[in-house]
Motif scaffolding. Structure first.
Motif, mmCIF file in Angstrom:
data_model
loop_
_atom_site.group_PDB
_atom_site.id
_atom_site.type_symbol
_atom_site.label_atom_id
_atom_site.label_comp_id
_atom_site.label_asym_id
_atom_site.label_seq_id
_atom_site.Cartn_x
_atom_site.Cartn_y
_atom_site.Cartn_z
ATOM 1 N N ARG A 1 -2.145 4.127 12.810
ATOM 2 C CA ARG A 1 -2.155 2.745 12.310
ATOM 3 C C ARG A 1 -2.803 2.687 10.937
ATOM 4 O O ARG A 1 -2.333 1.976 10.050
ATOM 5 C CB ARG A 1 -2.895 1.835 13.302
ATOM 6 C CG ARG A 1 -2.068 1.451 14.521
ATOM 7 C CD ARG A 1 -2.695 0.280 15.263
ATOM 8 N NE ARG A 1 -3.987 0.631 15.841
ATOM 9 C CZ ARG A 1 -4.141 1.134 17.057
ATOM 10 N NH1 ARG A 1 -3.087 1.356 17.825
ATOM 11 N NH2 ARG A 1 -5.349 1.407 17.522
ATOM 12 N N TYR A 2 -3.882 3.461 10.775
ATOM 13 C CA TYR A 2 -4.529 3.492 9.465
ATOM 14 C C TYR A 2 -3.582 4.074 8.412
ATOM 15 O O TYR A 2 -3.537 3.595 7.273
ATOM 16 C CB TYR A 2 -5.802 4.345 9.535
ATOM 17 C CG TYR A 2 -6.366 4.651 8.166
ATOM 18 C CD1 TYR A 2 -7.159 3.725 7.499
ATOM 19 C CD2 TYR A 2 -6.060 5.856 7.523
ATOM 20 C CE1 TYR A 2 -7.647 3.981 6.228
ATOM 21 C CE2 TYR A 2 -6.541 6.118 6.254
ATOM 22 C CZ TYR A 2 -7.335 5.186 5.612
ATOM 23 O OH TYR A 2 -7.815 5.452 4.347
ATOM 24 N N ALA A 3 -2.803 5.101 8.807
ATOM 25 C CA ALA A 3 -1.962 5.834 7.857
ATOM 26 C C ALA A 3 -0.567 5.241 7.715
ATOM 27 O O ALA A 3 0.342 5.923 7.230
ATOM 28 C CB ALA A 3 -1.857 7.301 8.293
ATOM 29 N N ARG A 4 -0.391 3.972 8.099
ATOM 30 C CA ARG A 4 0.964 3.406 8.019
ATOM 31 C C ARG A 4 1.477 3.339 6.584
ATOM 32 O O ARG A 4 2.682 3.336 6.355
ATOM 33 C CB ARG A 4 0.997 2.012 8.656
ATOM 34 C CG ARG A 4 0.049 0.988 8.067
ATOM 35 C CD ARG A 4 0.136 -0.336 8.837
ATOM 36 N NE ARG A 4 -0.834 -1.306 8.355
ATOM 37 C CZ ARG A 4 -2.059 -1.425 8.823
ATOM 38 N NH1 ARG A 4 -2.465 -0.619 9.804
ATOM 39 N NH2 ARG A 4 -2.889 -2.335 8.335
ATOM 40 N N GLY A 5 0.587 3.315 5.611
ATOM 41 C CA GLY A 5 1.025 3.344 4.216
ATOM 42 C C GLY A 5 1.608 4.687 3.811
ATOM 43 O O GLY A 5 2.242 4.805 2.769
ATOM 44 N N TYR A 6 1.406 5.706 4.651
ATOM 45 C CA TYR A 6 1.926 7.057 4.382
ATOM 46 C C TYR A 6 3.135 7.354 5.268
ATOM 47 O O TYR A 6 3.507 8.517 5.431
ATOM 48 C CB TYR A 6 0.839 8.110 4.646
ATOM 49 C CG TYR A 6 -0.450 7.866 3.913
ATOM 50 C CD1 TYR A 6 -0.718 8.492 2.706
ATOM 51 C CD2 TYR A 6 -1.412 7.002 4.424
ATOM 52 C CE1 TYR A 6 -1.907 8.273 2.034
ATOM 53 C CE2 TYR A 6 -2.597 6.764 3.762
ATOM 54 C CZ TYR A 6 -2.840 7.396 2.568
ATOM 55 O OH TYR A 6 -4.023 7.184 1.902
ATOM 56 N N ARG A 7 3.737 6.301 5.835
ATOM 57 C CA ARG A 7 4.776 6.482 6.855
ATOM 58 C C ARG A 7 5.937 7.328 6.341
ATOM 59 O O ARG A 7 6.436 8.215 7.028
ATOM 60 C CB ARG A 7 5.263 5.111 7.334
ATOM 61 C CG ARG A 7 6.187 5.168 8.538
ATOM 62 C CD ARG A 7 6.414 3.769 9.095
ATOM 63 N NE ARG A 7 5.160 3.180 9.560
ATOM 64 C CZ ARG A 7 4.990 1.894 9.787
ATOM 65 N NH1 ARG A 7 5.990 1.050 9.596
ATOM 66 N NH2 ARG A 7 3.835 1.436 10.236
ATOM 67 N N ARG A 8 6.404 7.059 5.131
ATOM 68 C CA ARG A 8 7.555 7.810 4.604
ATOM 69 C C ARG A 8 7.230 9.298 4.468
ATOM 70 O O ARG A 8 8.058 10.153 4.786
ATOM 71 C CB ARG A 8 7.971 7.239 3.248
ATOM 72 C CG ARG A 8 8.630 5.867 3.340
ATOM 73 C CD ARG A 8 9.121 5.409 1.975
ATOM 74 N NE ARG A 8 9.783 4.113 2.047
ATOM 75 C CZ ARG A 8 10.294 3.481 1.011
ATOM 76 N NH1 ARG A 8 10.211 4.040 -0.200
ATOM 77 N NH2 ARG A 8 10.879 2.306 1.159
ATOM 78 N N ARG A 9 6.010 9.577 4.014
ATOM 79 C CA ARG A 9 5.621 10.991 3.872
ATOM 80 C C ARG A 9 5.527 11.658 5.243
ATOM 81 O O ARG A 9 5.932 12.825 5.406
ATOM 82 C CB ARG A 9 4.272 11.098 3.159
ATOM 83 C CG ARG A 9 4.267 10.524 1.755
ATOM 84 C CD ARG A 9 2.930 10.783 1.096
ATOM 85 N NE ARG A 9 2.774 10.026 -0.136
ATOM 86 C CZ ARG A 9 1.754 10.148 -0.966
ATOM 87 N NH1 ARG A 9 0.792 10.996 -0.684
ATOM 88 N NH2 ARG A 9 1.675 9.429 -2.068
ATOM 89 N N ILE A 10 5.001 10.940 6.223
ATOM 90 C CA ILE A 10 4.875 11.503 7.571
ATOM 91 C C ILE A 10 6.263 11.762 8.158
ATOM 92 O O ILE A 10 6.512 12.820 8.754
ATOM 93 C CB ILE A 10 4.065 10.550 8.472
ATOM 94 C CG1 ILE A 10 2.613 10.477 7.988
ATOM 95 C CG2 ILE A 10 4.121 11.012 9.919
ATOM 96 C CD1 ILE A 10 1.791 9.428 8.704
#
Length: 599
Positions: free
Chosen positions: A21-30
């Motif tokens: 949830r914290y890393a949702r701004g990195y979703r595309r990279r993930i």
């Protein structure tokens, strides 16, 4: 799975969900990194299938599986397999490169952003938080815990994904070729998964303890290095080294307990894997000998059994990384979600330029973990005047200063500057109007000039020198070989206490605040430095509101008002002469300090 095991697993996966949830701004990279990991693993499994197909070509030739695709001769079939093998290996290599780049860059970016955000959150936290937490624990969270998460993203996340892909992809091939052997090969997997969760349950608390011990070790090192002069003066080097050894040994023992549990996982799992492999090897062999199973398919199954089961031995290392990372994640996210009680109205500012009038109206505050504080204190300090607070240690002097700076919030009453409540303006606006010179001077590692300009980084050299002159600091600065470019060392260790105090005063003056707070600014300096600071104060207090906290009554004789505090309450108030005439507590303390009577 036992209730305890399930509970701990859910705790770890809850931490993982919080991280996602914290890393949702990195979703595309993930998503990109995960896709490359999946494709790479599919390419990685394909050569074993091609080996089985090649065996089928050699054994069955014109009746082989490849022949049914239109390639009649065995030679053509082998050439087709060779071309496929080339492209599969090339694809595996390309996607391995891509997933490593993507995961490692993601790990670097996330850890850098997370460390910065965690540090910014730490800066927003109330002073009460720092008084209840050791600096070593905070440093361990900001540094070591973030690094643990980075290490998991560097390799553990990819390994976890690829184990899952292997089970799904190989399982699909198995059930197509032989459901019976698929059942036998997959029999150990529930045991392996149960074992993984069992060891996870055992290892989780152990790694949480490891993280705690890291913080303890960091705290000990930080405190000892900060107090190295005291250690040397008391010749306590051996005693402190022994204390550090004990803390270090506690960390080693905590790690050893965790390692013993995680290391036991592989031998147990290897035996489960051996059972699955032997079942495939023998049962599949019997079926092939009877002609119930194609020889090429048997080869595929044997090779894929190894491909399916042996990577699961690496599950122990993945779980080890996962548990360390989740223990760290919980600490990081707990810090990020620590509530901030001092609410900041970021856009609110003063209704007019600050003149400096201060009013405390029936202010009360008590510390939660100590008896100190203030009760129903009311004060009025007109703009441009000097007010001195005196009283015994714990009487509430510093508490009033901290409340004025909104390090704490009053539990009753309110504080106003120029008739505007201080909680109705932003912290930046409030603290920008106040210059603080503390008894405990903190200089940052760097040059004298950088420290003086800390409150005004854009100040010119002429302005810096003028502030140093007003604080009577320019004399010693100009005598130094490098002048303003002189390095002060960590916490200003290369300068004397008096020099640090004058720099602190100059730093506050360069900020040019309408309100100046002096928290026992002359308590730790010699008589010459005190006299110099007093001369400076006589100049800088003109047209400026000054709130002084002092033990030496000789430094506050000229104050417009003197307030005596006792037990958190205002007991006397007036000028120096008025308080002497009152012949109360202030007069008694004055006689003691001037030697007119013995204490």
């Amino acid at each position: 799975m036992s209730t305890g095991t399930a509970s701990h697993a859910s705790s770890s996966f809850a931490a993982l969900l919080r991280l996602l949830r914290y890393a949702r701004g990195y979703r595309r990279r993930i998503i990109a990194a995960t896709s490359c990991s999946i494709i790479n693993k599919i390419f990685d499994i394909a050569p074993e299938i091609l080996i089985g197909v090649a065996i089928d070509v050699v054994v069955n030739q014109e009746q082989s599986f490849v022949a049914r695709l239109g390639f009649v001769t065995p030679q053509e079939q082998m050439l087709v397999l060779a071309v496929l093998t080339f492209f599969i290996w090339a694809g595996e290599s390309i996607f391995e490169y891509l997933y490593k780049i993507l995961w490692r860059n993601l790990a670097q970016r996330l850890q850098a952003d997370l460390r910065l955000e965690t540090y910014e959150q730490a800066q927003r936290l109330d002073m009460a938080y720092f008084e209840s937490q050791s600096s070593g624990q905070l440093v361990a969270t900001l540094n070591d815990d973030v690094n643990q998460l980075e290490r998991f993203l560097d390799g553990g996340a990819n390994a976890l994904i690829q184990v899952g892909v292997t089970v799904v992809a190989v399982g699909a091939v198995f059930f197509v070729l032989s459901p019976l052997i698929a059942l036998l090969a997959f029999t150990p997997i529930p045991l392996i998964i149960w074992g993984a969760f069992f060891f996870q349950k055992k290892a989780g608390p152990l790694y949480a303890d490891v993280r705690q011990k890291v913080g303890d070790l960091s705290s000990r090192l930080s405190n000892n290095l900060a107090g190295i002069a005291t250690i040397k003066s008391f010749t306590s080097e051996a005693r402190e080294a022994e204390k550090l050894r004990q803390v270090s040994e506690a960390y080693v023992e905590a790690n050893q307990r965790a390692i013993r549990v995680s290391s036991a996982f592989i031998p147990v799992i290897r035996m489960a894997i051996l059972a699955g492999f032997l079942a495939t090897f023998t049962v599949g062999g019997f079926l092939a000998l009877r002609g119930d199973l194609n020889v090429g398919a048997y080869g595929v199954l044997v090779f894929l059994t190894q491909r399916l089961l042996w990577p699961l031995t690496g599950l122990a290392e993945v779980i080890d990384l996962f548990e360390r990372a989740m223990a760290s994640t919980r600490r990081i996210l707990d810090l990020l979600h620590t509530p901030v009680t001092i609410q900041d109205l970021t856009d609110a500012t003063w209704s007019a330029p600050v003149q400096g009038q201060i009013r405390f109206e029936s202010v009360s505050f008590h510390y939660p973990s100590s008896p100190g504080g203030v009760d129903q204190v009311s004060l009025h300090l007109p703009a441009g005047q000097t007010l001195a607070l005196v009283g015994a240690t714990g009487s509430g002097k510093s508490t009033l200063m901290k409340l004025l700076l909104r390090f704490y919030e009053p539990q009753a009453g309110r504080i106003l500057i120029d008739d505007q409540p201080i909680d109705q303006v932003s912290l930046a606006a409030l603290r920008g109007a106040i210059g603080l010179v503390s008894q405990d001077v903190y200089l940052f590692e760097g040059t004298i000039g950088e420290n003086l300009a800390y409150g005004r980084p854009d100040a010119s050299e002429a302005e810096i020198i003028e502030a140093a002159r007003l604080a009577e600091a320019w004399g010693f600065i100009s005598a130094l070989p490098d002048g303003l470019d002189t390095q002060v060392g960590e916490r200003g260790i290369r300068l004397s206490g008096g020099q640090r105090q004058r720099l602190s005063l100059a730093r506050a003056l360069l900020k040019d605040p309408p309100i100046l707070v002096l928290d026992e600014a002359t308590s730790a300096v010699d008589n010459e430095t005190e006299a110099a600071i007093q001369r400076s104060l006589a100049q800088i207090s003109q047209g400026r509101t000054v709130l002084m906290i002092a033990h030496r009554l000789s430094t506050i004789v000229q104050a417009d008002q003197i307030v005596v505090l006792e037990g958190g309450q205002l007991v006397e108030q007036g000028t120096h002469q008025q308080l002497l005439a009152l012949n109360g507590r202030y007069a008694a303390q004055w006689r003691v300090q001037t030697g007119l009577m013995s204490p």
